[in-house]
Design an enzyme around this catalytic site. Structure first.
Site, PDB file in Angstrom:
ATOM      1  N   ASN A 197      -0.138  -3.345  -8.562  1.00 23.91           N
ATOM      2  CA  ASN A 197      -0.890  -4.133  -7.585  1.00 23.91           C
ATOM      3  C   ASN A 197      -2.356  -4.105  -8.026  1.00 23.91           C
ATOM      4  OD1 ASN A 197      -2.103  -5.286  -5.383  1.00 23.91           O
ATOM      5  ND2 ASN A 197      -1.659  -3.603  -3.971  1.00 23.91           N
TER       6      ASN A 197
ATOM      7  N   LYS B 118      -4.733  -5.761  -6.901  1.00 24.75           N
ATOM      8  CA  LYS B 118      -5.669  -6.017  -5.795  1.00 24.75           C
ATOM      9  C   LYS B 118      -6.743  -7.008  -6.260  1.00 24.75           C
ATOM     10  CE  LYS B 118      -4.547  -1.530  -3.942  1.00 24.75           C
ATOM     11  NZ  LYS B 118      -4.904  -0.422  -3.079  1.00 24.75           N
TER      12      LYS B 118
ATOM     13  N   HIS C  45       0.652  -5.562   2.944  1.00 24.96           N
ATOM     14  CA  HIS C  45      -0.074  -4.399   2.424  1.00 24.96           C
ATOM     15  C   HIS C  45      -1.031  -3.893   3.511  1.00 24.96           C
ATOM     16  CE1 HIS C  45      -2.788  -1.953   0.070  1.00 24.96           C
ATOM     17  NE2 HIS C  45      -1.808  -1.860  -0.810  1.00 24.96           N
TER      18      HIS C  45
ATOM     19  N   GLU D 120      -3.962  -3.054   3.435  1.00 21.99           N
ATOM     20  CA  GLU D 120      -5.294  -3.679   3.394  1.00 21.99           C
ATOM     21  C   GLU D 120      -5.277  -5.034   4.086  1.00 21.99           C
ATOM     22  OE1 GLU D 120      -5.703  -3.211  -0.833  1.00 21.99           O
ATOM     23  OE2 GLU D 120      -5.800  -1.041  -0.527  1.00 21.99           O
TER      24      GLU D 120
ATOM     25  N   GLU E 134       3.856   3.121   1.908  1.00 16.28           N
ATOM     26  CA  GLU E 134       2.544   3.522   1.426  1.00 16.28           C
ATOM     27  C   GLU E 134       1.760   4.183   2.555  1.00 16.28           C
ATOM     28  OE1 GLU E 134       1.359   0.994  -2.187  1.00 16.28           O
ATOM     29  OE2 GLU E 134       0.773  -0.139  -0.423  1.00 16.28           O
TER      30      GLU E 134
ATOM     31  N   GLY F 198      -5.526   5.003  -2.791  1.00 19.91           N
ATOM     32  CA  GLY F 198      -6.851   4.992  -3.410  1.00 19.91           C
ATOM     33  C   GLY F 198      -7.658   6.246  -3.145  1.00 19.91           C
TER      34      GLY F 198
ATOM     35  N   SER G 100      -1.682   6.512  -4.699  1.00 16.77           N
ATOM     36  CA  SER G 100      -2.143   7.400  -5.774  1.00 16.77           C
ATOM     37  C   SER G 100      -1.027   7.842  -6.725  1.00 16.77           C
ATOM     38  CB  SER G 100      -2.877   8.604  -5.189  1.00 16.77           C
ATOM     39  OG  SER G 100      -4.018   8.176  -4.452  1.00 16.77           O
TER      40      SER G 100
HETATM   41  P1  PGA Z   1      -3.325   3.281  -5.210  1.00 15.18           P
HETATM   42  O1  PGA Z   1      -2.921   1.966  -4.381  1.00 15.18           O
HETATM   43  O2  PGA Z   1      -2.253   3.477  -6.248  1.00 15.18           O
HETATM   44  O3  PGA Z   1      -4.663   2.945  -5.829  1.00 15.18           O
HETATM   45  O4  PGA Z   1      -3.399   4.410  -4.260  1.00 15.18           O
HETATM   46  C1  PGA Z   1      -1.605   1.737  -4.023  1.00 15.18           C
HETATM   47  C2  PGA Z   1      -1.497   0.462  -3.233  1.00 15.18           C
HETATM   48  O5  PGA Z   1      -2.361   0.214  -2.377  1.00 15.18           O
HETATM   49  O6  PGA Z   1      -0.576  -0.347  -3.446  1.00 15.18           O
END
Ligand code: PGA
Length: 253
Positions: free
Chosen positions: A9, A11, A97, A99, A169, A175, A215
């Site tokens: 992803n 983003k 997601h 976000e 998630e 992140g 992560s």
């Molecule tokens: P990350 O993000 O691996 O940077 O923690 C995962 C995600 O939001 O899909």
């Protein structure tokens, strides 16, 4: 065996040129992806065509959008439809997601509509769910995630639900560098599978791939993916580094 999936992803990161370079670097490093495995690249809309041209003909590799709108077409300035994705050959989309839920107010009900339009148009949703830290601290994560699944997915038939990929998630792990332990991931994945089993039966529940996100890195993927109900990962930060992401692909069962 369920499909084992490493999904990148990106983003809102990278320029077109950087994205192209990253895919070239990954191609130079990747070995064969086994028959039960998939690598998915959820890239920004403007790069879908580039990525599709570069990787679209590779076995077990899929390019995905990071979002899609819940309407077929019309006066929705700035939005992207399932038909637009289809016309580029895109057959996978990340939905819900955290976000998008947080910054764009996407609700479970709105996501149910997006799930519907995807399935009606042969697009596979990677449906994201997961709890925030305060919910985990109150030990309410099962109720919370169960409700996300019920409100967005439980109107689907057994045949339809088999076409969904789930990404669990935990928001506190996205992140932050703070990965859920493999036990925490397994516990929640087993719970999610039990929720599907209760609604659709064991046989259906056992076909659904449940990815872990938050992560995931080259050095923790193997342990996470070794858990019986963890069928791969949805990867943000580490998917922007070719070596890291290839290590994650290679950690799939
Ligand atoms: P990350 O993000 O691996 O940077 O923690 C995962 C995600 O939001 O899909």
């Amino acid at each position: 065996m369920r499909k084992q999936i490493a999904a990148a992803n990106w983003k809102m990161n990278l320029t077109l040129q950087q994205g192209e370079q990253l895919l070239n670097d990954i191609l130079a490093l990747t070995h064969e992806i086994k028959e039960n495995q998939q690598a998915v690249f959820a890239v920004p809309f403007p790069y879908l065509q580039m990525a599709q041209q570069k990787l679209g003909n590779k076995q077990q590799v899929f390019i995905a959008a990071q979002n899609v709108y819940n309407k077929k077409s019309g006066a929705y300035t700035g939005e992207v439809s399932v038909d637009m994705l289809q016309s580029l050959g895109i057959k996978t989309v990340v939905l819900g997601h955290s976000e998008r839920r947080e910054y764009f107010n996407e609700t479970n009900q709105f996501l149910a509509e997006k799930v519907n339009i995807c399935l009606e148009n042969n697009i596979t949703p990677i449906f994201c769910c997961g709890e925030a830290l305060n919910i985990r601290e109150a030990n309410s994560q099962n109720v919370f995630v169960g409700q996300q699944l019920a409100e967005s997915l439980f109107h689907l038939s057994a045949e339809q639900i088999k076409k969904i990929v789930i990404a669990y998630e935990p928001i506190w792990a996205i992140g932050t560098g703070k990965t859920a332990t493999s036990e925490q991931a397994q516990e929640m994945h087993a719970f999610i599978r039990s929720v599907f089993a209760a609604k659709y039966g064991n046989e259906v529940a056992n076909t659904i791939s449940i990815l872990y996100g938050g992560s995931v890195k080259g050095n923790n993927a193997k342990e996470l993916f070794a858990q019986p109900d963890v069928d791969g990962g949805l990867v943000g930060g580490a998917s922007l580094n070719a070596q890291e992401f290839v290590a994650i692909i290679n950690a799939l069962k």
